[in-house]
Design an enzyme around this catalytic site. Sequence first.
Site, PDB file in Angstrom:
ATOM      1  CG  HIS A 132       7.056  27.158  11.272  1.00 46.05           C
ATOM      2  ND1 HIS A 132       6.416  28.442  11.470  1.00 46.05           N
ATOM      3  CD2 HIS A 132       6.735  26.562  12.547  1.00 46.05           C
ATOM      4  CE1 HIS A 132       5.704  28.636  12.245  1.00 46.05           C
ATOM      5  NE2 HIS A 132       5.973  27.675  13.032  1.00 46.05           N
ATOM      6  CG  ASN A 136       4.587  27.046  19.120  1.00 44.40           C
ATOM      7  OD1 ASN A 136       4.746  27.462  18.218  1.00 44.40           O
ATOM      8  ND2 ASN A 136       3.721  26.011  19.078  1.00 44.40           N
ATOM      9  CG  ASP A 139       7.128  31.102   9.389  1.00 47.36           C
ATOM     10  OD1 ASP A 139       7.380  31.161  10.495  1.00 47.36           O
ATOM     11  OD2 ASP A 139       5.789  30.530   9.047  1.00 47.36           O
ATOM     12  CG  ASN A 186       1.404  29.660  17.946  1.00 45.62           C
ATOM     13  OD1 ASN A 186       0.712  30.390  18.461  1.00 45.62           O
ATOM     14  ND2 ASN A 186       0.960  28.353  17.568  1.00 45.62           N
TER      15      ASN A 186
END
Length: 188
Positions: free
Chosen positions: A21, A67, A92, A113
Amino acid sequence: MKKYLIVGLGNIGAQYTETRHNIGFKVVDILAQEHGMSFETAKLGALCTLKIKGRSVLVLKPSTFMNLSGKAVKYWLDKENIPLENLLIITDDLNLPFGTLRLKTKGSDGGHNGLKDIQNTLQTTHYNRFRFGVGADFLKGKQVDYVLGQWNSEEKETLDERLQKSAKLVVSFVFAGVKNTMNQYNGS
Protein backbone atom coordinates in the site's frame (compact mmCIF):
# COMPACT_ATOMS: atom_id res chain seq x y z
CA MET A 1 8.02 28.85 -13.76
CA LYS A 2 5.76 25.83 -14.24
CA LYS A 3 4.83 24.10 -10.99
CA TYR A 4 3.89 20.47 -10.44
CA LEU A 5 2.61 18.52 -7.46
CA ILE A 6 3.63 14.87 -7.30
CA VAL A 7 1.91 12.97 -4.49
CA GLY A 8 2.98 9.51 -3.41
CA LEU A 9 0.22 7.83 -1.40
CA GLY A 10 1.00 5.73 1.65
CA ASN A 11 0.58 5.44 5.37
CA ILE A 12 2.98 6.95 7.89
CA GLY A 13 4.65 4.74 10.47
CA ALA A 14 7.41 2.14 10.43
CA GLN A 15 4.91 -0.75 10.33
CA TYR A 16 3.77 0.39 6.86
CA THR A 17 7.12 1.21 5.26
CA GLU A 18 7.59 -2.03 3.31
CA THR A 19 3.94 -2.73 2.50
CA ARG A 20 2.35 -2.85 -0.94
CA HIS A 21 0.00 0.00 0.00
CA ASN A 22 3.02 2.31 0.47
CA ILE A 23 4.34 2.05 -3.09
CA GLY A 24 3.54 5.75 -3.63
CA PHE A 25 5.92 6.69 -0.80
CA LYS A 26 8.56 4.35 -2.23
CA VAL A 27 8.39 5.92 -5.70
CA VAL A 28 8.72 9.50 -4.43
CA ASP A 29 11.55 8.46 -2.08
CA ILE A 30 13.51 7.20 -5.11
CA LEU A 31 12.66 10.36 -7.07
CA ALA A 32 13.94 12.62 -4.27
CA GLN A 33 17.03 10.48 -3.73
CA GLU A 34 17.94 10.60 -7.42
CA HIS A 35 17.82 14.40 -7.29
CA GLY A 36 19.83 14.66 -4.06
CA MET A 37 16.88 15.90 -2.02
CA SER A 38 15.29 14.79 1.22
CA PHE A 39 11.85 15.27 2.70
CA GLU A 40 11.11 17.76 5.44
CA THR A 41 8.06 17.90 7.66
CA ALA A 42 5.48 20.34 6.31
CA LYS A 43 1.78 20.95 6.79
CA LEU A 44 -0.17 17.71 6.26
CA GLY A 45 2.88 15.74 5.12
CA ALA A 46 6.52 15.49 4.22
CA LEU A 47 7.62 17.67 1.32
CA CYS A 48 10.61 18.27 -0.89
CA THR A 49 10.93 20.65 -3.83
CA LEU A 50 12.90 19.67 -6.88
CA LYS A 51 14.06 22.34 -9.31
CA ILE A 52 14.55 20.58 -12.61
CA LYS A 53 15.30 22.47 -15.81
CA GLY A 54 13.25 25.51 -14.90
CA ARG A 55 10.37 23.60 -13.38
CA SER A 56 9.38 23.50 -9.74
CA VAL A 57 8.28 20.04 -8.67
CA LEU A 58 6.74 19.72 -5.21
CA VAL A 59 6.87 16.13 -4.04
CA LEU A 60 4.52 15.22 -1.20
CA LYS A 61 4.03 12.26 1.11
CA PRO A 62 0.77 13.05 2.96
CA SER A 63 0.77 12.42 6.71
CA THR A 64 -3.02 12.17 6.77
CA PHE A 65 -3.05 8.39 6.23
CA MET A 66 -4.16 6.92 2.94
CA ASN A 67 -7.91 7.24 3.38
CA LEU A 68 -7.73 11.00 4.07
CA SER A 69 -5.22 11.99 1.37
CA GLY A 70 -7.53 14.51 -0.30
CA LYS A 71 -7.05 17.14 2.41
CA ALA A 72 -3.26 17.26 1.89
CA VAL A 73 -3.56 17.22 -1.90
CA LYS A 74 -6.06 20.09 -1.95
CA TYR A 75 -4.09 22.13 0.58
CA TRP A 76 -0.85 22.03 -1.48
CA LEU A 77 -2.60 22.55 -4.83
CA ASP A 78 -4.28 25.66 -3.44
CA LYS A 79 -1.31 26.97 -1.44
CA GLU A 80 1.09 26.70 -4.39
CA ASN A 81 -1.52 27.64 -7.02
CA ILE A 82 -0.80 24.49 -9.04
CA PRO A 83 -3.24 23.70 -11.85
CA LEU A 84 -5.04 20.35 -11.64
CA GLU A 85 -3.44 19.16 -14.88
CA ASN A 86 -0.02 19.41 -13.17
CA LEU A 87 -1.05 17.05 -10.37
CA LEU A 88 0.10 13.41 -10.35
CA ILE A 89 -1.07 10.92 -7.71
CA ILE A 90 1.01 7.73 -7.31
CA THR A 91 -0.75 4.72 -5.84
CA ASP A 92 -0.93 0.95 -5.67
CA ASP A 93 -3.37 -0.97 -7.86
CA LEU A 94 -4.68 -4.47 -7.16
CA ASN A 95 -6.14 -4.75 -10.67
CA LEU A 96 -2.72 -4.69 -12.34
CA PRO A 97 -0.13 -7.47 -12.22
CA PHE A 98 2.85 -6.76 -9.97
CA GLY A 99 5.18 -4.12 -11.39
CA THR A 100 2.87 -3.00 -14.20
CA LEU A 101 2.89 0.78 -14.65
CA ARG A 102 -0.20 2.66 -15.81
CA LEU A 103 -0.71 6.41 -16.15
CA LYS A 104 -4.24 7.77 -16.65
CA THR A 105 -5.70 11.26 -16.89
CA LYS A 106 -9.03 10.41 -15.27
CA GLY A 107 -11.07 7.51 -14.05
CA SER A 108 -12.83 5.95 -11.13
CA ASP A 109 -11.24 5.32 -7.76
CA GLY A 110 -11.26 1.59 -8.54
CA GLY A 111 -12.18 0.86 -4.93
CA HIS A 112 -9.04 2.60 -3.66
CA ASN A 113 -9.91 4.63 -0.56
CA GLY A 114 -7.08 7.13 -1.05
CA LEU A 115 -8.24 7.93 -4.58
CA LYS A 116 -11.86 8.01 -3.38
CA ASP A 117 -11.00 10.68 -0.79
CA ILE A 118 -9.03 12.74 -3.33
CA GLN A 119 -11.91 12.51 -5.79
CA ASN A 120 -14.42 13.60 -3.12
CA THR A 121 -12.22 16.47 -1.92
CA LEU A 122 -11.34 17.78 -5.39
CA GLN A 123 -14.89 17.11 -6.67
CA THR A 124 -13.57 15.60 -9.89
CA THR A 125 -12.29 12.36 -11.38
CA HIS A 126 -10.20 14.33 -13.88
CA TYR A 127 -6.72 14.26 -12.36
CA ASN A 128 -3.62 12.33 -13.35
CA ARG A 129 -2.95 9.12 -11.52
CA PHE A 130 -0.04 6.72 -11.82
CA ARG A 131 -1.00 3.25 -10.73
CA PHE A 132 1.70 0.75 -9.79
CA GLY A 133 0.44 -2.81 -10.05
CA VAL A 134 0.72 -4.87 -6.88
CA GLY A 135 -1.28 -7.85 -8.15
CA ALA A 136 -4.16 -9.56 -6.39
CA ASP A 137 -2.68 -12.73 -4.96
CA PHE A 138 -4.98 -12.98 -1.96
CA LEU A 139 -7.94 -15.05 -0.81
CA LYS A 140 -11.45 -13.62 -0.77
CA GLY A 141 -11.86 -11.24 2.16
CA LYS A 142 -8.09 -10.85 2.64
CA GLN A 143 -7.56 -7.71 0.52
CA VAL A 144 -6.63 -5.48 3.48
CA ASP A 145 -4.11 -8.03 4.77
CA TYR A 146 -2.63 -8.24 1.29
CA VAL A 147 -2.16 -4.51 0.63
CA LEU A 148 -0.88 -3.97 4.17
CA GLY A 149 1.38 -7.02 3.79
CA GLN A 150 5.05 -6.90 2.88
CA TRP A 151 6.57 -7.72 -0.50
CA ASN A 152 7.27 -11.40 -1.10
CA SER A 153 10.76 -12.57 -2.12
CA GLU A 154 9.84 -12.79 -5.83
CA GLU A 155 8.52 -9.20 -5.83
CA LYS A 156 11.59 -7.94 -3.96
CA GLU A 157 13.83 -9.26 -6.76
CA THR A 158 12.45 -6.80 -9.31
CA LEU A 159 11.10 -4.05 -7.04
CA ASP A 160 14.19 -1.81 -7.30
CA GLU A 161 14.14 -1.90 -11.10
CA ARG A 162 10.40 -1.12 -11.14
CA LEU A 163 10.94 1.80 -8.71
CA GLN A 164 13.70 3.23 -10.93
CA LYS A 165 11.44 3.00 -13.96
CA SER A 166 8.62 4.62 -11.96
CA ALA A 167 10.84 7.59 -11.06
CA LYS A 168 11.65 8.00 -14.76
CA LEU A 169 7.92 7.95 -15.56
CA VAL A 170 7.35 10.82 -13.10
CA VAL A 171 10.15 12.92 -14.65
CA SER A 172 8.71 12.18 -18.09
CA PHE A 173 5.28 13.35 -16.90
CA VAL A 174 6.83 16.71 -15.93
CA PHE A 175 8.86 17.21 -19.12
CA ALA A 176 7.28 15.19 -21.92
CA GLY A 177 3.65 15.59 -20.81
CA VAL A 178 1.02 13.08 -19.85
CA LYS A 179 0.17 11.77 -23.35
CA ASN A 180 3.79 11.10 -24.37
CA THR A 181 4.48 9.51 -21.01
CA MET A 182 1.42 7.25 -21.33
CA ASN A 183 2.60 6.14 -24.77
CA GLN A 184 6.09 5.36 -23.52
CA TYR A 185 5.38 3.72 -20.15
CA ASN A 186 1.86 2.28 -19.97
CA GLY A 187 1.94 -1.49 -19.71
CA SER A 188 5.70 -1.61 -19.28
